[in-house]
Motif scaffolding. Structure first.
Motif, PDB file in Angstrom:
ATOM      1  N   GLY A 147      24.663 -20.512 -15.720  1.00 63.91           N
ATOM      2  CA  GLY A 147      23.849 -19.328 -15.956  1.00 63.91           C
ATOM      3  C   GLY A 147      22.470 -19.597 -16.518  1.00 63.91           C
ATOM      4  N   GLU A 148      21.948 -20.828 -16.318  1.00 55.29           N
ATOM      5  CA  GLU A 148      20.617 -21.118 -16.858  1.00 55.29           C
ATOM      6  C   GLU A 148      19.534 -20.292 -16.164  1.00 55.29           C
ATOM      7  N   MET A 149      19.688 -20.105 -14.859  1.00 54.50           N
ATOM      8  CA  MET A 149      18.715 -19.289 -14.132  1.00 54.50           C
ATOM      9  C   MET A 149      18.860 -17.842 -14.565  1.00 54.50           C
ATOM     10  N   GLY A 150      17.735 -17.181 -14.804  1.00 60.79           N
ATOM     11  CA  GLY A 150      17.774 -15.773 -15.194  1.00 60.79           C
ATOM     12  C   GLY A 150      16.573 -15.405 -16.028  1.00 60.79           C
ATOM     13  N   ALA A 151      16.468 -14.118 -16.369  1.00 57.41           N
ATOM     14  CA  ALA A 151      15.404 -13.598 -17.232  1.00 57.41           C
ATOM     15  C   ALA A 151      14.002 -13.800 -16.660  1.00 57.41           C
ATOM     16  N   VAL A 152      13.897 -13.945 -15.332  1.00 55.74           N
ATOM     17  CA  VAL A 152      12.587 -14.179 -14.703  1.00 55.74           C
ATOM     18  C   VAL A 152      11.741 -12.912 -14.793  1.00 55.74           C
ATOM     19  N   SER A 153      10.515 -13.053 -15.288  1.00 55.15           N
ATOM     20  CA  SER A 153       9.640 -11.895 -15.436  1.00 55.15           C
ATOM     21  C   SER A 153       8.405 -11.967 -14.554  1.00 55.15           C
ATOM     22  N   SER A 154       8.067 -13.140 -14.028  1.00 52.33           N
ATOM     23  CA  SER A 154       6.922 -13.251 -13.121  1.00 52.33           C
ATOM     24  C   SER A 154       7.044 -14.564 -12.358  1.00 52.33           C
ATOM     25  N   ILE A 155       6.459 -14.606 -11.158  1.00 51.31           N
ATOM     26  CA  ILE A 155       6.500 -15.802 -10.315  1.00 51.31           C
ATOM     27  C   ILE A 155       5.162 -15.965  -9.618  1.00 51.31           C
ATOM     28  N   ARG A 156       4.739 -17.220  -9.449  1.00 50.00           N
ATOM     29  CA  ARG A 156       3.535 -17.524  -8.689  1.00 50.00           C
ATOM     30  C   ARG A 156       3.825 -18.676  -7.736  1.00 50.00           C
ATOM     31  N   ILE A 157       3.497 -18.452  -6.461  1.00 47.10           N
ATOM     32  CA  ILE A 157       3.683 -19.447  -5.424  1.00 47.10           C
ATOM     33  C   ILE A 157       2.462 -20.361  -5.410  1.00 47.10           C
TER      34      ILE A 157
ATOM     35  N   ALA B 106       9.864   8.117 -12.357  1.00 45.76           N
ATOM     36  CA  ALA B 106      10.480   7.414 -13.485  1.00 45.76           C
ATOM     37  C   ALA B 106      10.263   5.910 -13.446  1.00 45.76           C
ATOM     38  N   TYR B 107       9.314   5.452 -12.654  1.00 49.10           N
ATOM     39  CA  TYR B 107       9.092   4.019 -12.499  1.00 49.10           C
ATOM     40  C   TYR B 107       8.270   3.435 -13.644  1.00 49.10           C
ATOM     41  N   ASP B 108       8.527   2.158 -13.954  1.00 47.54           N
ATOM     42  CA  ASP B 108       7.726   1.369 -14.892  1.00 47.54           C
ATOM     43  C   ASP B 108       7.120   0.191 -14.140  1.00 47.54           C
ATOM     44  N   VAL B 109       5.955  -0.272 -14.590  1.00 44.02           N
ATOM     45  CA  VAL B 109       5.276  -1.411 -13.974  1.00 44.02           C
ATOM     46  C   VAL B 109       5.938  -2.710 -14.429  1.00 44.02           C
ATOM     47  N   THR B 110       6.143  -3.647 -13.492  1.00 44.71           N
ATOM     48  CA  THR B 110       6.722  -4.937 -13.864  1.00 44.71           C
ATOM     49  C   THR B 110       5.882  -6.146 -13.465  1.00 44.71           C
ATOM     50  N   ASP B 111       5.040  -6.058 -12.444  1.00 42.83           N
ATOM     51  CA  ASP B 111       4.194  -7.193 -12.074  1.00 42.83           C
ATOM     52  C   ASP B 111       3.130  -6.705 -11.105  1.00 42.83           C
ATOM     53  N   GLY B 112       2.186  -7.583 -10.789  1.00 44.05           N
ATOM     54  CA  GLY B 112       1.131  -7.202  -9.861  1.00 44.05           C
ATOM     55  C   GLY B 112       0.385  -8.413  -9.349  1.00 44.05           C
ATOM     56  N   VAL B 113      -0.371  -8.214  -8.280  1.00 41.96           N
ATOM     57  CA  VAL B 113      -1.143  -9.303  -7.692  1.00 41.96           C
ATOM     58  C   VAL B 113      -2.309  -8.714  -6.916  1.00 41.96           C
ATOM     59  N   PHE B 114      -3.467  -9.383  -6.996  1.00 40.85           N
ATOM     60  CA  PHE B 114      -4.612  -9.023  -6.169  1.00 40.85           C
ATOM     61  C   PHE B 114      -4.493  -9.666  -4.801  1.00 40.85           C
TER      62      PHE B 114
ATOM     63  N   HIS C 146      19.604  -0.566  -0.850  1.00 39.61           N
ATOM     64  CA  HIS C 146      18.935  -1.779  -0.399  1.00 39.61           C
ATOM     65  C   HIS C 146      19.362  -2.944  -1.294  1.00 39.61           C
ATOM     66  N   GLN C 147      18.990  -4.147  -0.881  1.00 38.34           N
ATOM     67  CA  GLN C 147      19.323  -5.337  -1.668  1.00 38.34           C
ATOM     68  C   GLN C 147      18.279  -5.519  -2.773  1.00 38.34           C
ATOM     69  N   ILE C 148      18.411  -4.712  -3.820  1.00 37.15           N
ATOM     70  CA  ILE C 148      17.508  -4.816  -4.959  1.00 37.15           C
ATOM     71  C   ILE C 148      18.335  -4.914  -6.226  1.00 37.15           C
ATOM     72  N   ASP C 149      17.640  -5.209  -7.316  1.00 37.52           N
ATOM     73  CA  ASP C 149      18.266  -5.259  -8.629  1.00 37.52           C
ATOM     74  C   ASP C 149      17.186  -4.878  -9.633  1.00 37.52           C
ATOM     75  N   ASN C 150      17.121  -5.556 -10.741  1.00 36.12           N
ATOM     76  CA  ASN C 150      16.117  -5.293 -11.771  1.00 36.12           C
ATOM     77  C   ASN C 150      14.848  -6.057 -11.394  1.00 36.12           C
ATOM     78  N   MET C 151      14.042  -5.473 -10.511  1.00 38.22           N
ATOM     79  CA  MET C 151      12.948  -6.208  -9.875  1.00 38.22           C
ATOM     80  C   MET C 151      11.777  -6.386 -10.843  1.00 38.22           C
ATOM     81  N   GLU C 152      11.359  -7.650 -11.027  1.00 39.26           N
ATOM     82  CA  GLU C 152      10.396  -7.978 -12.086  1.00 39.26           C
ATOM     83  C   GLU C 152       9.174  -8.749 -11.623  1.00 39.26           C
ATOM     84  N   GLY C 153       9.291  -9.591 -10.599  1.00 41.29           N
ATOM     85  CA  GLY C 153       8.191 -10.479 -10.252  1.00 41.29           C
ATOM     86  C   GLY C 153       7.663 -10.251  -8.846  1.00 41.29           C
ATOM     87  N   LEU C 154       6.330 -10.365  -8.684  1.00 42.67           N
ATOM     88  CA  LEU C 154       5.677 -10.152  -7.394  1.00 42.67           C
ATOM     89  C   LEU C 154       4.543 -11.135  -7.224  1.00 42.67           C
ATOM     90  N   ASP C 155       4.478 -11.777  -6.054  1.00 44.66           N
ATOM     91  CA  ASP C 155       3.324 -12.598  -5.702  1.00 44.66           C
ATOM     92  C   ASP C 155       3.037 -12.430  -4.224  1.00 44.66           C
TER      93      ASP C 155
END
Length: 326
Positions: free
Chosen positions: A56-66, A226-234, A283-292
């Protein structure tokens, strides 16, 4: 089925042995929604993974950059860790797994204002720019700049506070959730931009800010539903995307991506966007947090979206890929 496939994959914590490769098991998600095809709003679904590590080490991801090679990635965890790895693809170019996955503790980024771990290291947003990795933290709200080269073992080069009007405060657990780097040749002249998760003005819209340049100052992002912001990208054209989620018993589970024009940003102004895509628990979603976003070989814009499982038995680590249909 997922829990059966990964019988001890849940409830874990970040790696105790830093920097060692951790095997990742992945299941391919062929359909974003069963029987619904590939088109969802302005996006085409390209593929996805549900992932876990044995302990269970993988988890708690809040943002990702490729990274520029479009294979390797850097992500952050809201437990104050870096997580890096390589995206594997099959013969058709679709997501097939994660390789060389490693976790490192963030060094020297802790706040001195509190001994509480979450106050110190609640890393939520990340952006790579100009040889730096900028990480935004909640609770004690701050932006730390790490050197891109050797970030795994480096302390921050600088720490700055979010731009806020006099008397305005960000919520303890609802502050800078998304941090973005605007294009150098755009109207914001390369400034960092942040958007809060659950900090609002008196009209209920999200507090946001431009950290420097001609538009420096607070602005607001219209809150819809009822949405909250979790990530963003230009994107390269100067527009920017915000990933939003709703996640609760009352509101249900949802994911939405909206698109905004940076030219609309000015101090004190509220910007409204257009919906790119919206999905619910069918849809195949969960607690969606990161976007790039990155530009693929054919010139199209691809989006990578990740979820945060909160090291919970009830949530999943997802990695989804879409193509933006202009």
């Amino acid at each position: 089925m997922f829990a059966a496939f990964f019988p001890v994959a849940f409830g874990g914590q970040p790696a105790k042995v830093e920097g060692e490769a951790i095997p990742v098991k992945s299941l391919v998600i062929d359909e974003f929604k069963r029987g619904a095809g590939i088109r969802f709003g302005q996006l085409e679904y390209l593929g996805g993974l549900v992932m876990a590590t044995k302990n269970g080490e993988m988890g708690a991801v809040s943002s990702i950059r490729i990274l520029p090679d479009q294979k390797h990635f850097i992500s952050i965890m809201d437990t104050g860790h870096w997580a890096v790895g390589e995206i594997a693809r099959d013969a058709d170019g679709k997501l097939s797994g994660i390789k060389d996955y490693k976790i490192h503790s963030m060094i020297g980024s802790a706040s001195r204002k509190s001994k509480d771990h979450k106050d110190n290291l609640d890393a939520e947003g990340m952006v790579i720019a100009d040889g730096h990795i900028y990480v935004s933290f909640e609770r004690d709200h701050r932006i730390a700049a790490f050197p891109l080269e050797g970030f795994e073992t480096s302390t921050p080069l600088s720490i700055e506070k979010p731009v806020l009007d006099d008397g305005v405060k960000l919520r303890n657990n609802g502050g800078m959730e998304a941090i973005l780097k605007s294009p150098d040749d755009g109207s914001l002249k390369g400034a960092l931009v942040y958007v809060a998760e659950r900090s609002y003005n008196d009209k209920g819209d999200f507090i946001a800010g431009v950290q420097s340049g001609p538009a420096k100052g607070m602005f607001f992002v219209e809150r819809v539903g009822a949405y909250d912001v979790t990530d963003g990208v230009f994107l390269k054209d100067g527009t920017f995307l915000l990933l939003e989620r709703k996640f609760g018993l009352k509101e249900g589970i949802g994911m939405r991506i909206r698109r905004f024009h940076s030219s609309d940003i000015a101090p004190g102004k509220t910007v409204g966007g257009t919906v790119v895509m919206e999905a619910d628990f069918s849809h195949q979603i969960d607690n969606m947090e990161g976007l790039d976003a990155f530009t693929a070989a054919d010139g199209s814009t691809h989006l990578i979206v990740t979820s945060d499982d909160n090291h919970s038995l009830l949530e999943r680590n997802l990695l989804l890929e879409f193509k933006l249909v202009e």
